[in-house]
Enzyme design. Sequence first.
Site, short mmCIF file in Angstrom:
data_model
loop_
_atom_site.label_atom_id
_atom_site.label_comp_id
_atom_site.label_asym_id
_atom_site.label_seq_id
_atom_site.Cartn_x
_atom_site.Cartn_y
_atom_site.Cartn_z
N LYS A 151 0.84 -1.20 0.00
CA LYS A 151 0.00 0.00 0.00
C LYS A 151 0.88 1.26 0.00
O LYS A 151 2.08 1.18 0.30
CB LYS A 151 -0.90 -0.01 1.24
CG LYS A 151 -0.12 0.01 2.56
CD LYS A 151 -1.00 -0.34 3.76
CE LYS A 151 -0.20 -0.31 5.05
NZ LYS A 151 -0.97 -0.86 6.18
N TYR B 185 15.93 30.43 7.17
CA TYR B 185 14.74 31.20 7.57
C TYR B 185 14.74 31.44 9.08
O TYR B 185 15.01 30.53 9.86
CB TYR B 185 13.47 30.44 7.19
CG TYR B 185 13.15 30.51 5.72
CD1 TYR B 185 12.86 31.73 5.12
CD2 TYR B 185 13.13 29.36 4.95
CE1 TYR B 185 12.57 31.80 3.76
CE2 TYR B 185 12.84 29.41 3.59
CZ TYR B 185 12.55 30.63 3.01
OH TYR B 185 12.26 30.69 1.68
C1 LIG Z 1 -0.17 -1.82 6.86
C2 LIG Z 1 -0.74 -3.11 7.25
C3 LIG Z 1 0.09 -4.26 7.36
C4 LIG Z 1 1.60 -4.20 7.28
O1 LIG Z 1 2.13 -3.73 8.51
P1 LIG Z 1 3.69 -3.66 8.75
O2 LIG Z 1 3.78 -3.24 10.18
O3 LIG Z 1 4.22 -2.63 7.82
O4 LIG Z 1 4.26 -5.00 8.49
C5 LIG Z 1 -0.52 -5.48 7.57
N1 LIG Z 1 -1.87 -5.58 7.71
C6 LIG Z 1 -2.69 -4.49 7.65
C7 LIG Z 1 -4.15 -4.67 7.82
C8 LIG Z 1 -2.14 -3.23 7.44
O5 LIG Z 1 -2.96 -2.16 7.41
#
Ligand SMILES: *Cc1c(COP(=O)(O)O)cnc(C)c1O
Length: 386
Positions: A45, A266
Amino acid sequence: MISMSHNQADSLAWALLTIDLAALKANYRMLADRVRPAELAAVVKADAYGLGAVNVAPALASAGCRHFFVAHLSEAAALRPHLPAACAIYVLNGLPPGTERRCTRLGVVPVLNSLDQVRRWVDAARWGKDRPPAALQLDSGMSRLGLSPAEVAMLAQDSALRSRLAPCLIMSHLACADTPEQAANANQLKQFLSLARQFPPAALSLANSGGAFLPSSFHLDLVRAGIALYGAAPQQDGINPMRPVVRLGARIIQIRTILAGTGVGYGLSFRPRGEARIATIGVGYADGWPRNLGNRGTVHFQGARLPIAGRVSMDSLSVDVTALPANSIKAGDWVDLIGPDQPLEEVALAAETIPYEILTRLGQRYDRIYLDDDGDPMLCPEKEAT
Ligand SMILES: *Cc1c(COP(=O)(O)O)cnc(C)c1O
């Protein structure tokens, strides 16, 4: 360790993000071995945590990965053409109303998170082939997504609805997987198994990266790893068994000598007590470099820590190189922002955030190189297409 200085030398840009696909694949194989006989899925994702899903996911497929998770249907649609048909893509956030047909047409698997999503999906199944695959998420205690225990009970009693739903995967998510001593982990496992038992047998999935390092009772049939594949520590114990995947380097654009008390950046918030040498690099907060690292963070040059001097600008930041011998650093030299001397975890800690946020904010402005198994730069699909 990632060796890529020749790539930096070849780069025509001020900053370069290097993604080591060989290290990524090694991380996949290591985790897959660890959780066997459970299967290892990849969570890609948010554009594979900012590293480029269309490059990362096929590399993982070549390492044997067959299950991929994204958050949105649009992410699944973008990724589908880049993966073999045998690879399943799951949409974690489920489907907004009206997108069911598009999802079936794409051949991706929605994660149904509520009774409403279950009903809409089952109704949509009438349009196409019978009972297209769906995953079902149950809330085992994180109170985020998934059917509540009350909804599970309602679904269990609604035999008409249930007979038309055939989840290929039943899943839940751990709230504290990065801290194994938390009792919440065992409680969630127990709750998940008791909820899942109310459905016909299906593959079960609970663990993320942190969960892969919990006892094997947490691994069930499928482990969904994200951050560990990308090289960050899966748990908060300070031990990182993963290989680093990301290196972020930048060239010094310009070095100047300033008198004691002269302001930098800045707000002129950095004023050296004595004469100082200030080097400026072309990375700023618009490149995802946290603005709160102004006067706080560091970059590294050949083993030396260089403190960030003044505020982080949109497109640049300055570092104090006064401690280095004169002439040992010059315009055009490369410094590391993320690399062997300054791992992701350190940057995240200094910025009061987590490696996930540092990675996902890196954005699209850097020149990127993807390294293949030999450590050589490879052509990526985006570049081939243009
Ligand atoms: C993002 C997510 C993962 C992966 O988690 P990590 O800590 O990056 O391994 C797994 N399951 C769900 C439902 C997630 O939202």
